[in-house]
Design a protein around this motif. Structure first.
Motif, short mmCIF file in Angstrom:
data_model
loop_
_atom_site.label_atom_id
_atom_site.label_comp_id
_atom_site.label_asym_id
_atom_site.label_seq_id
_atom_site.Cartn_x
_atom_site.Cartn_y
_atom_site.Cartn_z
N ILE A 114 -1.18 4.66 -10.38
CA ILE A 114 0.09 4.88 -11.09
C ILE A 114 1.15 5.46 -10.16
O ILE A 114 2.32 5.04 -10.19
N ASN A 115 0.76 6.41 -9.32
CA ASN A 115 1.74 7.14 -8.53
C ASN A 115 2.06 6.51 -7.18
O ASN A 115 3.10 6.85 -6.60
N ALA A 116 1.22 5.64 -6.67
CA ALA A 116 1.46 5.07 -5.34
C ALA A 116 1.48 3.54 -5.34
O ALA A 116 2.50 2.93 -5.00
N ILE A 117 0.39 2.92 -5.73
CA ILE A 117 0.30 1.46 -5.65
C ILE A 117 1.35 0.79 -6.53
O ILE A 117 2.01 -0.17 -6.12
N SER A 118 1.54 1.32 -7.74
CA SER A 118 2.51 0.73 -8.67
C SER A 118 3.93 0.70 -8.10
O SER A 118 4.55 -0.37 -8.06
N PRO A 119 4.51 1.83 -7.66
CA PRO A 119 5.87 1.76 -7.12
C PRO A 119 5.97 0.95 -5.85
O PRO A 119 7.01 0.30 -5.59
N MET A 120 4.92 0.94 -5.03
CA MET A 120 4.94 0.12 -3.81
C MET A 120 4.99 -1.37 -4.18
O MET A 120 5.79 -2.13 -3.64
N SER A 136 19.91 -0.29 -4.24
CA SER A 136 19.08 0.88 -3.98
C SER A 136 17.68 0.74 -4.56
O SER A 136 17.51 0.20 -5.66
N ILE A 137 16.71 1.24 -3.81
CA ILE A 137 15.36 1.45 -4.32
C ILE A 137 15.08 2.94 -4.15
O ILE A 137 15.16 3.47 -3.04
N VAL A 138 14.78 3.61 -5.25
CA VAL A 138 14.58 5.06 -5.22
C VAL A 138 13.17 5.39 -5.72
O VAL A 138 12.71 4.86 -6.74
N ALA A 164 5.88 7.75 3.31
CA ALA A 164 5.60 6.85 4.43
C ALA A 164 6.09 5.44 4.11
O ALA A 164 6.69 4.76 4.96
N PHE A 165 5.84 4.99 2.89
CA PHE A 165 6.24 3.64 2.48
C PHE A 165 7.77 3.51 2.50
O PHE A 165 8.31 2.52 3.01
N ALA A 168 9.12 3.45 6.11
CA ALA A 168 8.87 2.15 6.74
C ALA A 168 9.82 1.09 6.18
O ALA A 168 10.39 0.28 6.93
N MET A 169 10.00 1.07 4.87
CA MET A 169 10.88 0.11 4.23
C MET A 169 12.33 0.27 4.71
O MET A 169 13.04 -0.71 4.94
N ARG A 170 12.75 1.52 4.89
CA ARG A 170 14.12 1.79 5.33
C ARG A 170 14.38 1.20 6.72
O ARG A 170 15.42 0.59 6.96
N VAL A 171 13.44 1.38 7.62
CA VAL A 171 13.62 0.87 8.99
C VAL A 171 13.51 -0.64 9.03
O VAL A 171 14.32 -1.32 9.67
N GLU A 172 12.52 -1.19 8.33
CA GLU A 172 12.33 -2.65 8.33
C GLU A 172 13.56 -3.39 7.80
O GLU A 172 13.85 -4.50 8.22
N ASN A 173 14.27 -2.77 6.86
CA ASN A 173 15.39 -3.43 6.21
C ASN A 173 16.74 -2.81 6.55
O ASN A 173 17.71 -2.95 5.81
N TYR A 174 16.80 -2.15 7.68
CA TYR A 174 18.03 -1.47 8.11
C TYR A 174 19.21 -2.43 8.17
O TYR A 174 20.32 -2.12 7.72
N ALA A 175 18.98 -3.61 8.71
CA ALA A 175 20.08 -4.58 8.88
C ALA A 175 20.59 -5.12 7.55
O ALA A 175 21.69 -5.68 7.49
N ASP A 176 19.82 -4.95 6.48
CA ASP A 176 20.22 -5.50 5.18
C ASP A 176 21.13 -4.56 4.39
O ASP A 176 21.59 -4.92 3.30
N LYS A 177 21.36 -3.36 4.94
CA LYS A 177 22.30 -2.41 4.33
C LYS A 177 21.90 -2.00 2.91
O LYS A 177 22.75 -1.82 2.04
#
Length: 271
Positions: A114-120, A136-138, A164-165, A168-177
């Protein structure tokens, strides 16, 4: 002057009650278009009807976001109804209470799912649609996501994994603003009837919290909205939350000493 949320499509999981509902009430007043989600369909329908009577533009999509099919249905229904997705707030979650020595595999799986796999899982599915709107993804985390806490072990581990997720998502998608935000909720009031998962996997009813420094769910909602509109990487809520952060980062040994001092008292609850 147009406010940030005017006409934006916001999906909020776990929004039939508590922080999720409070956030929906706030964003509704700011003219957002909202998709509310919860597992309890009757309770969700009550909340949606309540918001509609206030003139807010929202729909409800009942479903369990730990299930792939329900996650896809939530996203597809959002796109079918509103045509786009600007914001995903991963708010659904459950607390826990119990000692590691007494945890069952079922409890570990339930709490982590519920707390990790679901939001990922939901965030990965929504990612392209958020890219399309530069939205935004929060992730709604907890102080337990900053430091592993006794009797909240799996919950802490799950919330830490969100950090951590998100990073990682922020850096991978940096160019997408796009904006990837983490909100660390501090000590917050507990709504009547709220339950956590016990070490045996069964529900444990939570006692109400009292005290001057406890944040209300309305205050938490305001901070979440601020994280989104300001596109902040991280928000830590409340004076106790900020103190918690400072102690864990700069005085970890002192913080552990304080935890050990309090453990004898808390131990009695879970023996």
């Amino acid at each position: 002057m147009k406010n940030y949320f005017d006409d934006r499509v916001v999906v909020i999981t776990g929004s039939s009650m508590g922080i999720g509902k409070s956030l929906a009430l706030l964003l509704g007043s700011k003219k957002a278009k909202m998709v509310l989600n919860a597992r309890n369909a009757p309770k969700l329908n009550e909340t949606v009807e309540e918001l509609k009577k206030m003139g807010y533009n929202c729909i409800g999509v009942a479903g369990d976001v730990t299930l792939e099919e329900d996650c896809r249905n939530l996203i597809n229904t959002t796109l079918q109804h509103f045509g786009r997705m600007d914001v995903l707030v991963n708010n659904a979650g459950t607390g826990m209470r119990g000692m590691i020595s007494k945890l069952t595999p079922q409890a570990i799986s339930t709490i982590y799912k519920i707390n990790a796999i679901s939001p990922m899982m939901l965030s990965q599915m929504a990612l392209q649609h958020i890219k399309d709107t530069k939205g935004s993804i929060v992730f709604i985390s907890s102080l337990a996501g900053l430091r592993g806490l006794p009797f909240l072990s799996v919950y802490s581990a799950a919330k830490m994994s969100l950090t951590a997720f998100a990073q990682a998502m922020r850096v991978e998608n940096y160019a997408d603003k796009i904006h990837i935000g983490l909100v660390f909720v501090g000590i917050t009031q507990i709504e009547k009837g709220k339950a956590a998962v016990g070490a045996d996997g069964l529900p444990v009813m939570l006692e109400p919290r009292t005290g001057a420094l406890i944040s209300t769910i309305e205050q938490v909602a305001v901070k979440i909205a601020g994280n989104i509109s300001s596109r902040k990487k991280q928000t830590i809520i409340g004076i106790p939350g900020k103190l918690f952060f400072l102690l864990t980062r700069y005085l970890p040994s002192l913080f552990e000493f304080l935890l050990l001092r309090s453990q004898k008292r808390v131990n009695k609850l879970y023996k």
